[in-house]
Motif scaffolding. Structure first.
Motif, PDB file in Angstrom:
ATOM      1  N   LYS A  56       0.829  -1.206   0.000  1.00  0.00           N
ATOM      2  CA  LYS A  56       0.000   0.000   0.000  1.00  0.00           C
ATOM      3  C   LYS A  56       0.863   1.255   0.000  1.00  0.00           C
ATOM      4  CE  LYS A  56      -3.589   2.357   2.687  1.00  0.00           C
ATOM      5  NZ  LYS A  56      -4.422   2.294   3.920  1.00  0.00           N
ATOM      6  N   ALA A  57       1.980   1.216   0.750  1.00  0.00           N
ATOM      7  CA  ALA A  57       2.865   2.375   0.817  1.00  0.00           C
ATOM      8  C   ALA A  57       3.642   2.584  -0.476  1.00  0.00           C
ATOM      9  CB  ALA A  57       3.838   2.216   1.978  1.00  0.00           C
ATOM     10  N   SER A  58       3.778   1.545  -1.295  1.00  0.00           N
ATOM     11  CA  SER A  58       4.560   1.644  -2.525  1.00  0.00           C
ATOM     12  C   SER A  58       3.717   1.974  -3.754  1.00  0.00           C
ATOM     13  CB  SER A  58       5.294   0.321  -2.767  1.00  0.00           C
ATOM     14  OG  SER A  58       4.371  -0.746  -2.939  1.00  0.00           O
ATOM     15  N   LYS A  59       2.468   2.349  -3.535  1.00  0.00           N
ATOM     16  CA  LYS A  59       1.611   2.674  -4.686  1.00  0.00           C
ATOM     17  C   LYS A  59       2.122   3.932  -5.387  1.00  0.00           C
ATOM     18  CE  LYS A  59      -1.711   5.430  -2.021  1.00  0.00           C
ATOM     19  NZ  LYS A  59      -3.122   5.582  -1.619  1.00  0.00           N
ATOM     20  N   ASP A  60       1.765   4.070  -6.630  1.00  0.00           N
ATOM     21  CA  ASP A  60       2.218   5.197  -7.450  1.00  0.00           C
ATOM     22  C   ASP A  60       1.645   6.506  -6.925  1.00  0.00           C
ATOM     23  OD1 ASP A  60       3.328   6.726  -9.427  1.00  0.00           O
ATOM     24  OD2 ASP A  60       1.851   6.198 -10.950  1.00  0.00           O
ATOM     25  N   GLU A  61       2.540   7.461  -6.629  1.00  0.00           N
ATOM     26  CA  GLU A  61       2.123   8.755  -6.090  1.00  0.00           C
ATOM     27  C   GLU A  61       2.383   9.885  -7.082  1.00  0.00           C
ATOM     28  OE1 GLU A  61       0.497   9.160  -3.477  1.00  0.00           O
ATOM     29  OE2 GLU A  61       0.913   7.494  -2.112  1.00  0.00           O
ATOM     30  N   SER A  62       2.429   9.564  -8.368  1.00  0.00           N
ATOM     31  CA  SER A  62       2.696  10.609  -9.370  1.00  0.00           C
ATOM     32  C   SER A  62       1.582  11.644  -9.404  1.00  0.00           C
ATOM     33  CB  SER A  62       2.876   9.972 -10.749  1.00  0.00           C
ATOM     34  OG  SER A  62       1.726   9.202 -11.106  1.00  0.00           O
ATOM     35  N   ASN A  63       0.331  11.214  -9.188  1.00  0.00           N
ATOM     36  CA  ASN A  63      -0.774  12.178  -9.162  1.00  0.00           C
ATOM     37  C   ASN A  63      -0.638  13.139  -7.994  1.00  0.00           C
ATOM     38  OD1 ASN A  63      -1.986  11.019 -11.421  1.00  0.00           O
ATOM     39  ND2 ASN A  63      -3.226   9.615 -10.212  1.00  0.00           N
ATOM     40  N   LEU A  64      -0.217  12.608  -6.834  1.00  0.00           N
ATOM     41  CA  LEU A  64      -0.026  13.467  -5.667  1.00  0.00           C
ATOM     42  C   LEU A  64       1.048  14.510  -5.929  1.00  0.00           C
ATOM     43  CD1 LEU A  64      -0.445  14.184  -2.671  1.00  0.00           C
ATOM     44  CD2 LEU A  64       1.212  12.384  -2.113  1.00  0.00           C
ATOM     45  N   MET A  65       2.169  14.083  -6.491  1.00  0.00           N
ATOM     46  CA  MET A  65       3.238  15.025  -6.792  1.00  0.00           C
ATOM     47  C   MET A  65       2.788  16.068  -7.795  1.00  0.00           C
ATOM     48  SD  MET A  65       5.916  14.505  -4.976  1.00  0.00           S
ATOM     49  CE  MET A  65       7.029  15.552  -5.919  1.00  0.00           C
ATOM     50  N   GLY A  66       1.988  15.654  -8.788  1.00  0.00           N
ATOM     51  CA  GLY A  66       1.494  16.609  -9.780  1.00  0.00           C
ATOM     52  C   GLY A  66       0.566  17.649  -9.173  1.00  0.00           C
ATOM     53  N   MET A  67      -0.342  17.219  -8.295  1.00  0.00           N
ATOM     54  CA  MET A  67      -1.265  18.167  -7.659  1.00  0.00           C
ATOM     55  C   MET A  67      -0.531  19.108  -6.712  1.00  0.00           C
ATOM     56  SD  MET A  67      -4.758  15.969  -6.936  1.00  0.00           S
ATOM     57  CE  MET A  67      -3.932  14.635  -6.059  1.00  0.00           C
ATOM     58  N   VAL A  68       0.458  18.581  -5.984  1.00  0.00           N
ATOM     59  CA  VAL A  68       1.233  19.441  -5.077  1.00  0.00           C
ATOM     60  C   VAL A  68       2.035  20.459  -5.873  1.00  0.00           C
ATOM     61  CG1 VAL A  68       3.154  19.450  -3.430  1.00  0.00           C
ATOM     62  CG2 VAL A  68       1.354  17.731  -3.229  1.00  0.00           C
ATOM     63  N   ARG A  69       2.620  20.022  -6.971  1.00  0.00           N
ATOM     64  CA  ARG A  69       3.398  20.925  -7.808  1.00  0.00           C
ATOM     65  C   ARG A  69       2.525  22.073  -8.343  1.00  0.00           C
ATOM     66  NH1 ARG A  69       7.864  21.061 -11.237  1.00  0.00           N
ATOM     67  NH2 ARG A  69       8.553  19.025 -10.480  1.00  0.00           N
ATOM     68  N   SER A  70       1.361  21.725  -8.890  1.00  0.00           N
ATOM     69  CA  SER A  70       0.485  22.758  -9.445  1.00  0.00           C
ATOM     70  C   SER A  70      -0.018  23.717  -8.367  1.00  0.00           C
ATOM     71  CB  SER A  70      -0.696  22.111 -10.167  1.00  0.00           C
ATOM     72  OG  SER A  70      -1.471  21.330  -9.265  1.00  0.00           O
ATOM     73  N   SER A  71      -0.294  23.208  -7.159  1.00  0.00           N
ATOM     74  CA  SER A  71      -0.765  24.065  -6.071  1.00  0.00           C
ATOM     75  C   SER A  71       0.327  25.025  -5.612  1.00  0.00           C
ATOM     76  CB  SER A  71      -1.242  23.210  -4.886  1.00  0.00           C
ATOM     77  OG  SER A  71      -2.347  22.416  -5.250  1.00  0.00           O
ATOM     78  N   ILE A  72       1.570  24.528  -5.538  1.00  0.00           N
ATOM     79  CA  ILE A  72       2.674  25.389  -5.107  1.00  0.00           C
ATOM     80  C   ILE A  72       2.964  26.465  -6.148  1.00  0.00           C
ATOM     81  CG2 ILE A  72       5.150  25.440  -4.631  1.00  0.00           C
ATOM     82  CD1 ILE A  72       4.875  22.715  -3.322  1.00  0.00           C
ATOM     83  N   LEU A  73       2.993  26.078  -7.417  1.00  0.00           N
ATOM     84  CA  LEU A  73       3.280  27.035  -8.477  1.00  0.00           C
ATOM     85  C   LEU A  73       2.200  28.103  -8.586  1.00  0.00           C
ATOM     86  CD1 LEU A  73       4.690  24.676 -11.262  1.00  0.00           C
ATOM     87  CD2 LEU A  73       5.963  26.129  -9.674  1.00  0.00           C
ATOM     88  N   SER A  74       0.977  27.755  -8.209  1.00  0.00           N
ATOM     89  CA  SER A  74      -0.116  28.740  -8.248  1.00  0.00           C
ATOM     90  C   SER A  74      -0.262  29.487  -6.931  1.00  0.00           C
ATOM     91  CB  SER A  74      -1.430  28.036  -8.591  1.00  0.00           C
ATOM     92  OG  SER A  74      -1.743  27.049  -7.624  1.00  0.00           O
ATOM     93  N   GLY A  75       0.631  29.194  -5.980  1.00  0.00           N
ATOM     94  CA  GLY A  75       0.613  29.908  -4.714  1.00  0.00           C
ATOM     95  C   GLY A  75      -0.423  29.420  -3.719  1.00  0.00           C
TER      96      GLY A  75
END
Length: 235
Positions: free
Chosen positions: A68-87
């Motif tokens: 469960k801990a090794s599941k793909d987290e690419s979506n999480l990283m993408g959402m965090v990236r977009s939220s940070i870049l948009s402030g």
């Protein structure tokens, strides 16, 4: 006349031998059953069986947790990236907390440290990462202990079997196979059972460690990507 008597005697002998062999040939052969063999292993099979059950329980519980801990987290990283870049820092923190994953908790701690030096953020992420890894490694060491103890119980069964052989011989003063077979059963069955349980536990132990190592590598890679993301505006 003597020839006829000899032939008649030979026929009688053949008939007697045939009657003696017939019942034993018709008797059904005893089947070798695993359950019966385990019972003949004696009391030493009890701790070996407990170790086998304990090892399997730990393996499957840890396996599904690590998976469960090794599941793909690419979506999480993408959402965090977009939220940070948009402030939208609060949105990024909420996304990480709602993910309920080791990476999400690491990123949330790093986001809460934004405004401090990068070294402080890295230190906070690293500390949370160590805690998450320790959670994944919980009880795996017990599986390694099972791998080491089970063969020792098998060796103990070997000693018990040898003692039983000499004890039975001392009581009967008989060296026949029927007398020593009980001790041989204890000796061989416990040795085999201990080695099998130890070997399986050792393989499962290494499988879990390999899975944890892959999770650690993935978390480190995502953490580096997150730090690079925080440093982008300052470049």
């Amino acid at each position: 006349m003597l020839l006829l008597q000899a032939i008649d005697t030979a026929h009688k002998v053949i008939d007697t031998v045939g009657k003696a062999i017939q019942p034993s040939a018709a008797a059904p052969q005893e089947e070798l059953r695993i359950g019966d063999l385990l019972v003949k292993g004696g009391w030493v099979m009890v701790p070996i069986g407990i170790l086998a059950v304990l090892g399997l329980v730990i393996f499957f519980e840890r396996y599904f947790t690590i998976r469960k801990a090794s599941k793909d987290e690419s979506n999480l990283m993408g959402m965090v990236r977009s939220s940070i870049l948009s402030g939208k820092l609060d949105s990024a923190i909420a996304i990480c907390k709602n993910s309920n994953s080791p990476l999400g908790r690491m990123l949330a701690k790093g986001l809460l440290r934004i405004g401090r030096p990068i070294k402080d953020i890295e230190g906070a992420i690293e500390n949370i990462g160590k805690l998450e890894v320790s959670k994944l490694e919980k009880n795996i060491a017990i599986l390694g202990i099972v791998a080491g103890i089970a063969p020792m119980f098998g060796f103990l069964g070997t000693i018990v079997g040898v003692i039983k052989i000499f004890f039975d011989i001392s009581k009967t003063d008989n060296y026949s196979l029927s007398v020593i077979s009980g001790g041989l059963y204890v000796k061989m069955i416990t040795s085999a059972a201990g080695l099998v349980v130890g070997l399986v536990a050792y393989v499962l132990y290494n499988i879990l460690n390999i899975m944890v190592d892959k999770v650690i590598l993935k978390l480190e890679t995502d953490a580096i990507e997150f730090i690079d993301l925080l440093e982008e505006p300052s470049k």
